[in-house]
Scaffold this active site. Structure first.
Site, mmCIF file in Angstrom:
data_model
loop_
_atom_site.group_PDB
_atom_site.id
_atom_site.type_symbol
_atom_site.label_atom_id
_atom_site.label_comp_id
_atom_site.label_asym_id
_atom_site.label_seq_id
_atom_site.Cartn_x
_atom_site.Cartn_y
_atom_site.Cartn_z
ATOM 1 N N ASP A 31 0.857 -1.187 0.000
ATOM 2 C CA ASP A 31 0.000 0.000 0.000
ATOM 3 C C ASP A 31 0.893 1.237 0.000
ATOM 4 O O ASP A 31 2.079 1.157 0.349
ATOM 5 C CB ASP A 31 -0.914 0.028 1.238
ATOM 6 C CG ASP A 31 -1.862 1.229 1.223
ATOM 7 O OD1 ASP A 31 -2.552 1.426 0.201
ATOM 8 O OD2 ASP A 31 -1.906 1.980 2.209
ATOM 9 N N SER A 32 0.288 2.358 -0.359
ATOM 10 C CA SER A 32 1.028 3.621 -0.320
ATOM 11 C C SER A 32 1.437 3.961 1.117
ATOM 12 O O SER A 32 2.375 4.730 1.324
ATOM 13 C CB SER A 32 0.157 4.741 -0.883
ATOM 14 O OG SER A 32 -1.034 4.841 -0.131
ATOM 15 N N TYR A 65 -0.778 8.579 -2.453
ATOM 16 C CA TYR A 65 -0.738 8.360 -3.897
ATOM 17 C C TYR A 65 -1.965 8.985 -4.588
ATOM 18 O O TYR A 65 -1.944 9.242 -5.789
ATOM 19 C CB TYR A 65 -0.766 6.855 -4.209
ATOM 20 C CG TYR A 65 0.555 6.118 -4.102
ATOM 21 C CD1 TYR A 65 1.653 6.661 -3.447
ATOM 22 C CD2 TYR A 65 0.672 4.850 -4.677
ATOM 23 C CE1 TYR A 65 2.843 5.946 -3.360
ATOM 24 C CE2 TYR A 65 1.859 4.138 -4.600
ATOM 25 C CZ TYR A 65 2.942 4.685 -3.943
ATOM 26 O OH TYR A 65 4.121 3.979 -3.865
ATOM 27 N N GLY A 66 -3.035 9.149 -3.787
ATOM 28 C CA GLY A 66 -4.339 9.510 -4.373
ATOM 29 C C GLY A 66 -4.362 10.811 -5.152
ATOM 30 O O GLY A 66 -5.234 11.005 -6.003
ATOM 31 N N CYS A 117 -4.166 -1.383 -2.349
ATOM 32 C CA CYS A 117 -4.334 0.064 -2.492
ATOM 33 C C CYS A 117 -5.146 0.268 -3.762
ATOM 34 O O CYS A 117 -4.760 -0.204 -4.840
ATOM 35 C CB CYS A 117 -2.955 0.709 -2.626
ATOM 36 S SG CYS A 117 -3.007 2.465 -3.026
ATOM 37 N N ASN A 118 -6.273 0.946 -3.620
ATOM 38 C CA ASN A 118 -7.132 1.163 -4.794
ATOM 39 C C ASN A 118 -6.458 2.061 -5.820
ATOM 40 O O ASN A 118 -6.581 1.849 -7.020
ATOM 41 C CB ASN A 118 -8.449 1.811 -4.357
ATOM 42 C CG ASN A 118 -9.353 0.803 -3.688
ATOM 43 O OD1 ASN A 118 -10.108 0.115 -4.346
ATOM 44 N ND2 ASN A 118 -9.259 0.690 -2.373
ATOM 45 N N THR A 119 -5.747 3.071 -5.329
ATOM 46 C CA THR A 119 -5.131 4.025 -6.246
ATOM 47 C C THR A 119 -4.087 3.310 -7.111
ATOM 48 O O THR A 119 -4.053 3.481 -8.333
ATOM 49 C CB THR A 119 -4.503 5.187 -5.450
ATOM 50 O OG1 THR A 119 -5.469 5.658 -4.509
ATOM 51 C CG2 THR A 119 -4.088 6.310 -6.358
ATOM 52 N N GLU A 138 -4.337 9.450 8.069
ATOM 53 C CA GLU A 138 -2.876 9.332 8.233
ATOM 54 C C GLU A 138 -2.364 10.222 9.375
ATOM 55 O O GLU A 138 -1.355 9.924 9.987
ATOM 56 C CB GLU A 138 -2.153 9.699 6.928
ATOM 57 C CG GLU A 138 -2.435 8.730 5.793
ATOM 58 C CD GLU A 138 -1.302 7.759 5.513
ATOM 59 O OE1 GLU A 138 -0.144 8.136 5.617
ATOM 60 O OE2 GLU A 138 -1.606 6.587 5.181
ATOM 61 N N CYS A 157 -11.284 2.761 -0.780
ATOM 62 C CA CYS A 157 -9.938 3.193 -0.383
ATOM 63 C C CYS A 157 -9.648 2.439 0.902
ATOM 64 O O CYS A 157 -10.486 2.409 1.822
ATOM 65 C CB CYS A 157 -9.895 4.691 -0.133
ATOM 66 S SG CYS A 157 -8.349 5.230 0.623
ATOM 67 N N THR A 158 -8.476 1.850 0.971
ATOM 68 C CA THR A 158 -8.195 0.958 2.098
ATOM 69 C C THR A 158 -7.974 1.716 3.410
ATOM 70 O O THR A 158 -7.870 1.097 4.463
ATOM 71 C CB THR A 158 -6.985 0.054 1.774
ATOM 72 O OG1 THR A 158 -5.877 0.885 1.378
ATOM 73 C CG2 THR A 158 -7.314 -0.898 0.655
ATOM 74 N N HIS A 159 -7.927 3.044 3.338
ATOM 75 C CA HIS A 159 -7.841 3.835 4.576
ATOM 76 C C HIS A 159 -9.207 4.042 5.222
ATOM 77 O O HIS A 159 -9.300 4.335 6.413
ATOM 78 C CB HIS A 159 -7.276 5.226 4.290
ATOM 79 C CG HIS A 159 -5.796 5.271 4.113
ATOM 80 N ND1 HIS A 159 -5.152 4.663 3.073
ATOM 81 C CD2 HIS A 159 -4.837 5.874 4.855
ATOM 82 C CE1 HIS A 159 -3.853 4.895 3.171
ATOM 83 N NE2 HIS A 159 -3.639 5.615 4.250
#
Ligand code: DGL
Length: 273
Positions: A10-11, A42-43, A73-75, A158, A192-194
């Site tokens: 992931d980012s 990254y988004g 990570c979707n992005t 974050e 989005c994994t966040h």
């Protein structure tokens, strides 16, 4: 036979929400997690940049021997996966596999929606890529997809502000804007994994009958199916139940933040790519 861990990328921290579910489902395997925290988010970055960063990280996983890498990570899945699968793997090592998180989700999203009106909450990059409408259309041509980019959500998460009153403002703003696109949306995907960290707040803001889905369990179930169907790959993955964590930024910061995503303490190692 040379067996090696599965790579999870992931980012930053978001992929830990996916890793957690993967480990719950497939606990016997070994995993290497890499968060590219030094270059996240990254988004908001261009296609070229996300592709370049993601490929660099994928190649690092290959140097560690990983036979299979999951872009959690979707992005990265939206902007880099296809090129890596179609162009780079043949050149680097055709025996390696790289999978993303978009396909597993879009394959089954139709099972959840009765109204055929689905909302997607994601980073700007994922929304701009149109990956979700395109992929959902392939599996469910009758579903209408409504997207909302939530550029403030990843920074809130974050920066550990996801529980703060300040977060409420931005979450409400984006949820309202999504729901205004159609009054019939009955399924919302946190693409989005966040975003699973914002689940409680999101659920309070959507009507009770609207289902809010996060991807961790879906991706874990899909990986489990994949490994059952691809015995050659499953056999090339090591199985000692071990997990190693790497970050491109400070390991101390990573360890301080990671537990809220992963659900338990994490001890990481700094990596210079
Ligand atoms: N976790 C990433 C995703 O699923 C986004 C975070 C970022 O913008 O770097 O899209």
């Amino acid at each position: 036979m040379n067996q090696q861990p599965i790579g999870i990328f992931d980012s930053g921290y978001g992929g830990l929400t996916v890793l957690k579910e993967i480990v719950a489902k497939l606990s016997g395997y070994d995993y290497i997690y890499l968060g590219d925290n030094a270059r996240s988010p990254y988004g908001t970055r261009s296609f070229e940049t996300v592709y370049e960063y993601t490929l660099e990280c994928v190649q690092w996983f290959f140097t560690q021997g990983c036979p299979l890498v999951i872009l959690a990570c979707n992005t990265a899945s939206a902007k880099a996966l296809r090129t890596i699968q179609q162009n780079d793997l043949a050149r680097i090592d055709p025996s390696k596999r790289v999978l993303g998180v978009i396909r597993p989700t879009t394959e089954i999203i139709g099972r959840f929606s009765k109204s055929n009106q689905v909302g997607i909450l994601a980073t700007n990059g994922t929304v701009m890529s149109n990956s979700y409408p395109i992929e959902i259309q392939k599996f469910y041509p009758n579903i209408n997809v409504y997207q909302e980019a939530c550029p403030m959500w990843v920074p809130l998460v974050e920066n550990n502000e996801y529980n703060s009153p300040g977060a409420d403002y931005f979450i409400k703003k984006n949820i309202d804007s999504l729901l205004q696109q159609s009054g019939e949306i009955d399924t919302i995907l946190l693409a989005c994994t966040h975003y699973p960290l914002l689940m409680n707040k999101i659920k309070k803001l959507v009507p009770e009958q609207v289902m809010v889905l996060s991807q961790g369990e879906i991706v874990a179930a899909s990986l489990s199916d994949y490994l059952e169907k691809h015995q050659d790959i499953a056999e090339s993955c090591s199985k000692n139940g071990q997990i190693a964590f790497f970050t491109t930024d400070s390991a101390e910061d990573f360890d301080n933040h990671a537990a809220v995503f992963y659900g338990k303490p994490v001890k990481s190692t700094h990596l210079t790519l």
